[in-house]
Design a protein around this motif. Structure first.
Motif, PDB file in Angstrom:
ATOM      1  N   GLY A 198       0.821  -1.204   0.000  1.00 19.40           N
ATOM      2  CA  GLY A 198       0.000   0.000   0.000  1.00 19.40           C
ATOM      3  C   GLY A 198       0.851   1.247   0.000  1.00 19.40           C
ATOM      4  N   ARG A 199       0.214   2.352   0.276  1.00 21.94           N
ATOM      5  CA  ARG A 199       0.900   3.641   0.303  1.00 21.94           C
ATOM      6  C   ARG A 199       0.738   4.280   1.684  1.00 21.94           C
ATOM      7  NH1 ARG A 199       3.558   4.512  -4.121  1.00 21.94           N
ATOM      8  NH2 ARG A 199       2.674   3.865  -6.090  1.00 21.94           N
ATOM      9  N   LEU A 221      -0.878   3.192   7.021  1.00 17.58           N
ATOM     10  CA  LEU A 221      -1.136   2.958   5.618  1.00 17.58           C
ATOM     11  C   LEU A 221      -2.512   2.395   5.422  1.00 17.58           C
ATOM     12  CD1 LEU A 221       0.061  -0.143   3.875  1.00 17.58           C
ATOM     13  CD2 LEU A 221       0.786   0.095   6.219  1.00 17.58           C
ATOM     14  N   ARG A 222      -3.025   2.633   4.235  1.00 18.71           N
ATOM     15  CA  ARG A 222      -4.316   2.090   3.834  1.00 18.71           C
ATOM     16  C   ARG A 222      -4.009   0.819   3.076  1.00 18.71           C
ATOM     17  NH1 ARG A 222      -8.721   4.206   5.044  1.00 18.71           N
ATOM     18  NH2 ARG A 222      -8.176   6.352   5.335  1.00 18.71           N
ATOM     19  N   GLU A 223      -4.596  -0.285   3.509  1.00 15.66           N
ATOM     20  CA  GLU A 223      -4.355  -1.572   2.858  1.00 15.66           C
ATOM     21  C   GLU A 223      -5.673  -2.243   2.548  1.00 15.66           C
ATOM     22  OE1 GLU A 223      -4.381  -5.143   3.818  1.00 15.66           O
ATOM     23  OE2 GLU A 223      -5.756  -4.612   5.392  1.00 15.66           O
ATOM     24  N   ARG A 246     -12.831  -3.530   0.889  1.00 13.37           N
ATOM     25  CA  ARG A 246     -12.356  -3.988   2.203  1.00 13.37           C
ATOM     26  C   ARG A 246     -11.120  -3.216   2.649  1.00 13.37           C
ATOM     27  NH1 ARG A 246     -11.508  -9.972   2.508  1.00 13.37           N
ATOM     28  NH2 ARG A 246     -11.435  -9.414   4.689  1.00 13.37           N
ATOM     29  N   LYS A 247     -11.052  -1.931   2.295  1.00 18.83           N
ATOM     30  CA  LYS A 247      -9.900  -1.134   2.695  1.00 18.83           C
ATOM     31  C   LYS A 247     -10.016  -0.756   4.164  1.00 18.83           C
ATOM     32  CE  LYS A 247      -8.356   0.838  -1.542  1.00 18.83           C
ATOM     33  NZ  LYS A 247      -7.391   1.711  -2.016  1.00 18.83           N
ATOM     34  N   LYS A 248      -8.866  -0.709   4.806  1.00 17.65           N
ATOM     35  CA  LYS A 248      -8.812  -0.215   6.177  1.00 17.65           C
ATOM     36  C   LYS A 248      -7.448   0.421   6.380  1.00 17.65           C
ATOM     37  CE  LYS A 248      -7.037  -4.420   8.370  1.00 17.65           C
ATOM     38  NZ  LYS A 248      -7.217  -5.423   9.401  1.00 17.65           N
ATOM     39  N   PRO A 252      -5.288  -4.800  13.502  1.00 24.15           N
ATOM     40  CA  PRO A 252      -6.589  -4.149  13.698  1.00 24.15           C
ATOM     41  C   PRO A 252      -6.631  -2.824  12.937  1.00 24.15           C
ATOM     42  CG  PRO A 252      -5.233  -3.948  15.674  1.00 24.15           C
ATOM     43  CD  PRO A 252      -4.487  -4.849  14.720  1.00 24.15           C
ATOM     44  N   ALA A 253      -7.835  -2.415  12.582  1.00 21.82           N
ATOM     45  CA  ALA A 253      -8.016  -1.116  11.920  1.00 21.82           C
ATOM     46  C   ALA A 253      -7.598  -0.011  12.886  1.00 21.82           C
ATOM     47  CB  ALA A 253      -9.464  -0.943  11.494  1.00 21.82           C
TER      48      ALA A 253
END
Length: 191
Positions: free
Chosen positions: A133-134, A151-153, A158-160, A189-190
């Motif tokens: 991710g970034r 980071l957003r993955e 289903r992004k978190k 965890p988110a």
């Protein structure tokens, strides 16, 4: 939390947007923020972390707008020998006071303190088994030490956002390498 893309406010007005965070590679201490001005000034400023009064969705600085404008530029444009690239086509934009030679080309040079790296959302985060991710931002403690990278993955629905702890961060630079696999990151965890 220092969020890439967050608005940055001086004590008397908005001064720009947080575009990069500068980290000492040895101590993992955040030393500066790179703030892009909103007024069409193309060169971003290098702001010492000690001027940060608060962070989150907006970054607040303790200096005035006039004091912020006196911070050093993080980049310079220098002219080097060689033909301009075909994609540049921007030499006509330079002020008439600069007279580069016929075969000079402009190059953007970043000025960071020695041993430090600027990280931004352009940095790819790489797990042990590939790109994950970034960068969204970083979390620092009261001593400005980097404790997590954000980071957003995940995939489209289903992004978190996850917080990867500093001990799992192996290297900072053009890409950020972590010692976790994609599955281990997905299990975090988110944030």
């Amino acid at each position: 939390e220092l969020r890439i893309g967050a608005p940055v406010d001086c004590s008397d007005q908005t001064c720009g947007t947080l575009t990069r965070v500068v980290v000492d590679r040895q101590s993992w201490v955040v030393t500066h923020l790179v703030v892009e001005p909103p007024d069409g000034d193309v060169l971003a400023r290098l702001v010492p972390i000690d001027l940060v009064a608060g962070a989150g969705n907006r970054v607040r600085l303790t200096c005035t707008w006039a004091e912020w404008r006196r911070q050093p530029y993080v980049e310079d444009v220098e002219f080097v020998d060689g033909p301009a690239s075909e994609s540049w086509g921007g030499l006509l934009l330079w002020p008439l006071t600069s007279h580069p030679g016929a075969h000079d080309r402009p190059v953007v040079v970043e000025h960071l303190p020695p041993g430090e790296a600027a990280i931004s959302e352009a940095n790819q985060v790489r797990a042990t088994d590939g790109a994950i991710g970034r960068l969204d931002g970083v979390v620092i403690d009261a001593h400005h030490r980097l404790t997590h990278v954000l980071l957003r993955e995940g995939h489209l629905w289903r992004k978190k956002e996850v917080a990867i702890p500093n001990p799992s961060v192996e290297a900072l630079g053009n890409e950020i390498r972590v010692t976790l696999s994609k599955d281990e990151i997905a299990d975090l965890p988110a944030h």
